[in-house]
Design an enzyme around this catalytic site. Sequence first.
Site, short mmCIF file in Angstrom:
data_model
loop_
_atom_site.label_atom_id
_atom_site.label_comp_id
_atom_site.label_asym_id
_atom_site.label_seq_id
_atom_site.Cartn_x
_atom_site.Cartn_y
_atom_site.Cartn_z
N CYS A 127 0.81 -1.22 0.00
CA CYS A 127 0.00 0.00 0.00
C CYS A 127 0.84 1.27 0.00
O CYS A 127 0.32 2.35 -0.29
CB CYS A 127 -0.93 0.00 1.20
N ASN A 161 -10.03 -0.80 0.72
CA ASN A 161 -8.57 -0.74 0.61
C ASN A 161 -8.16 -1.32 -0.74
O ASN A 161 -8.32 -2.51 -0.99
CB ASN A 161 -7.95 -1.54 1.75
N HIS A 211 -3.68 6.89 3.12
CA HIS A 211 -4.06 5.57 2.61
C HIS A 211 -5.43 5.22 3.15
O HIS A 211 -5.72 5.40 4.34
CB HIS A 211 -3.01 4.56 3.06
#
Length: 329
Positions: free
Chosen positions: A116, A286, A256
Amino acid sequence: MKQLRPVGIIGTGKYVPEKILTNSDLEKIVETNDEWIVSRTGIRERHIAAPHEATSDLAYEAALKALESAGMKAEDLDLIIIATVTPDSSFPSTACILQDKLGAKGAAAFDLSAACSGFVYSLATATGFIQNGMYNNALIIGADTLSRITDYTDRNTCVLFGDGAGAVILGEVPEGRGFQSFDLGAEGSGGSLLKMEAGGSRMPASQQTIDDKKHFIYMNGREVFKFAVRVMGTATERVLTKAGLAKEDIDLFVPHQANIRIIQSAMQRLDLPEEKCVINVDRYANTSAASIPLALVEAAEEGRMKEGDTVLMVGFGGGLTWGASVLKW
């Protein structure tokens, strides 16, 4: 000493698959419910790639929009970096597949794996190349199809992930604009907390690894949460210090999009009001390396950034890794 060229974002684009998987849909396939998912994660739905769509396909659509935004042609590109943990294949790289699809024959191309955090890692890498004059521009894409490595019988992880791609084109910008600082790091000792164990040289694919579900995401949610809250704050403070700025100077915060509680914790530490934060985890979940660029591009499309604004991006991911950046829009 050679003067480094100022490097910033000159084009943006994004793409998410058409299919939407809602929390209500998940209630029908695994023991969970909408209230439980929303209260713990903030996620309401996620986009899922069609059977014929691979990561390069998502990246291609986002790349076309970024090129159009920058007023560039594919053959003008010098460098392509795709941040991903779900490449089309181990090799050739997804970036090389995309280079061919775009017709960007003059561009170097490679994938970058930092989960990520990969998009911010890629931004830092490309910025260095352009600053020192090796390249004039770069196409940077965060793209992942996490649905392909998600175990939809695991109620703890299957609610968390989605698919998508966000793209930016980097190039020289006016003095005083562009990237002001980066903070990248890793805590490899925590690698076992978030991983896909099989499929590499340590544990090649076999009937046993398939039966044992070793080709799916494994996450120790509690420990990853603690790591995320800690590094989101410290990385943000360090990258601001490197840029000679304070938290009061942040005009837009692009974190994020993993979990609303992690985002809220970071906002509280920075004393930031919600209107200064980009939050779209409720609609995309996500998306790993695509998470930050999807949020950034969406903010740009909505006109939330004006020239000269200070934009702070920060993320964390498997590795364990983290990355933060300060950008003068």
